[in-house]
Scaffold this motif. Sequence first.
Motif, mmCIF file in Angstrom:
data_model
loop_
_atom_site.group_PDB
_atom_site.id
_atom_site.type_symbol
_atom_site.label_atom_id
_atom_site.label_comp_id
_atom_site.label_asym_id
_atom_site.label_seq_id
_atom_site.Cartn_x
_atom_site.Cartn_y
_atom_site.Cartn_z
ATOM 1 N N GLN A 88 11.340 71.661 80.445
ATOM 2 C CA GLN A 88 11.858 70.312 80.709
ATOM 3 C C GLN A 88 12.012 69.517 79.414
ATOM 4 N N ARG A 89 11.083 69.706 78.510
ATOM 5 C CA ARG A 89 11.148 69.019 77.215
ATOM 6 C C ARG A 89 12.448 69.354 76.477
ATOM 7 N N PHE A 90 12.962 70.562 76.730
ATOM 8 C CA PHE A 90 14.191 71.007 76.086
ATOM 9 C C PHE A 90 15.403 70.891 77.011
ATOM 10 N N GLY A 91 15.279 70.075 78.048
ATOM 11 C CA GLY A 91 16.421 69.746 78.892
ATOM 12 C C GLY A 91 16.772 70.734 79.974
ATOM 13 N N ARG A 92 15.841 71.589 80.381
ATOM 14 C CA ARG A 92 16.134 72.588 81.413
ATOM 15 C C ARG A 92 16.420 71.917 82.746
ATOM 16 N N VAL A 93 17.522 72.315 83.359
ATOM 17 C CA VAL A 93 17.862 71.926 84.725
ATOM 18 C C VAL A 93 18.155 73.205 85.502
ATOM 19 N N ARG A 94 18.007 73.139 86.816
ATOM 20 C CA ARG A 94 18.201 74.303 87.674
ATOM 21 C C ARG A 94 19.236 73.998 88.758
ATOM 22 N N PRO A 95 20.531 73.915 88.382
ATOM 23 C CA PRO A 95 21.534 73.555 89.389
ATOM 24 C C PRO A 95 21.804 74.665 90.411
ATOM 25 N N TYR A 96 21.635 75.933 89.997
ATOM 26 C CA TYR A 96 21.837 77.077 90.895
ATOM 27 C C TYR A 96 21.214 78.303 90.228
ATOM 28 N N PRO A 97 20.931 79.355 91.011
ATOM 29 C CA PRO A 97 20.305 80.556 90.419
ATOM 30 C C PRO A 97 21.168 81.148 89.309
ATOM 31 N N ASN A 98 20.490 81.575 88.245
ATOM 32 C CA ASN A 98 21.128 82.215 87.087
ATOM 33 C C ASN A 98 22.104 81.307 86.342
ATOM 34 N N ALA A 99 21.930 79.998 86.486
ATOM 35 C CA ALA A 99 22.787 79.054 85.770
ATOM 36 C C ALA A 99 22.507 79.145 84.272
ATOM 37 N N PRO A 100 23.514 78.868 83.438
ATOM 38 C CA PRO A 100 23.250 78.765 81.999
ATOM 39 C C PRO A 100 22.137 77.739 81.778
ATOM 40 N N ARG A 101 21.381 77.916 80.686
ATOM 41 C CA ARG A 101 20.236 77.025 80.493
ATOM 42 C C ARG A 101 19.937 76.760 79.031
ATOM 43 N N THR A 102 19.306 75.616 78.812
ATOM 44 C CA THR A 102 18.889 75.229 77.471
ATOM 45 C C THR A 102 17.627 75.965 77.064
ATOM 46 N N LEU A 103 16.805 76.369 78.048
ATOM 47 C CA LEU A 103 15.587 77.125 77.759
ATOM 48 C C LEU A 103 15.058 77.738 79.040
ATOM 49 N N ASP A 104 14.609 78.975 78.932
ATOM 50 C CA ASP A 104 13.972 79.674 80.049
ATOM 51 C C ASP A 104 12.723 80.341 79.501
ATOM 52 N N LEU A 105 11.580 80.035 80.094
ATOM 53 C CA LEU A 105 10.319 80.672 79.723
ATOM 54 C C LEU A 105 9.781 81.379 80.953
ATOM 55 N N ASP A 106 9.605 82.696 80.859
ATOM 56 C CA ASP A 106 9.096 83.487 81.976
ATOM 57 C C ASP A 106 7.766 84.117 81.607
ATOM 58 N N LEU A 107 6.799 83.971 82.484
ATOM 59 C CA LEU A 107 5.506 84.624 82.328
ATOM 60 C C LEU A 107 5.669 86.064 82.789
ATOM 61 N N ILE A 108 5.620 86.999 81.853
ATOM 62 C CA ILE A 108 5.851 88.410 82.146
ATOM 63 C C ILE A 108 4.552 89.104 82.543
ATOM 64 N N ASP A 109 3.489 88.871 81.784
ATOM 65 C CA ASP A 109 2.203 89.515 82.058
ATOM 66 C C ASP A 109 1.091 88.564 81.637
ATOM 67 N N LEU A 110 0.071 88.503 82.464
ATOM 68 C CA LEU A 110 -1.095 87.674 82.175
ATOM 69 C C LEU A 110 -2.325 88.563 82.236
ATOM 70 N N GLU A 111 -2.604 89.202 81.104
ATOM 71 C CA GLU A 111 -3.791 90.049 80.957
ATOM 72 C C GLU A 111 -3.886 91.113 82.043
ATOM 73 N N GLY A 112 -2.720 91.654 82.433
ATOM 74 C CA GLY A 112 -2.687 92.736 83.409
ATOM 75 C C GLY A 112 -2.910 92.320 84.850
ATOM 76 N N ALA A 113 -2.894 91.022 85.126
ATOM 77 C CA ALA A 113 -3.138 90.538 86.487
ATOM 78 C C ALA A 113 -2.051 91.014 87.439
ATOM 79 N N LEU A 114 -2.478 91.313 88.660
ATOM 80 C CA LEU A 114 -1.562 91.649 89.749
ATOM 81 C C LEU A 114 -1.636 90.501 90.745
ATOM 82 N N ARG A 115 -0.493 89.910 91.049
ATOM 83 C CA ARG A 115 -0.469 88.732 91.928
ATOM 84 C C ARG A 115 0.854 88.724 92.681
ATOM 85 N N GLU A 116 0.763 88.703 94.012
ATOM 86 C CA GLU A 116 1.962 88.698 94.852
ATOM 87 C C GLU A 116 2.434 87.289 95.178
#
Length: 169
Positions: A88-116
Amino acid sequence: MILIALGANLPGPDGRDALATCRAAAALLDGLPGLRLRALSRWYATAPVPPSPESPDYVNGVARLSRRPGAAAPDPAALLAALQGIEQRFGRVRPYPNAPRTLDLDLIDLEGALREAPDPILPHPRAHLRGFVLAPLADVAPAWVHPRLGAPVAALLAGAEAAGVRALG
């Protein structure tokens, strides 16, 4: 190890290009409570997925973080909220899925945690399919093994769609 994917394909509200935005966001990751930035991948240029002729290429990278000495394990929901705050600090908006974006940060792995559920799902449910995540991930964690699939990053990258993923610089 904590792995965060970074990506952008639009200029930020301050006029920074996507690469400058990703670099600035990576620096902010080192300031997350209890966490320390340990490694940052090379930057990659990638075509939008799904393909979109009117959308510019993305800049993608991966940051590897770890807990600071004595810090408690991060709460997944709190970490996701912190990442979304940076977006949000970098202006991220979510108008629709896979929209172009100013920044996307995705949590890929958190110390091997499994979470559904609830969000975030861990490991990231589509990271193993994305060459634009796996190529930079291999830079910062070449021995990483997908916590759910038991497959090493090199094998996942070999089987992923990596066409159009090219290192910058």
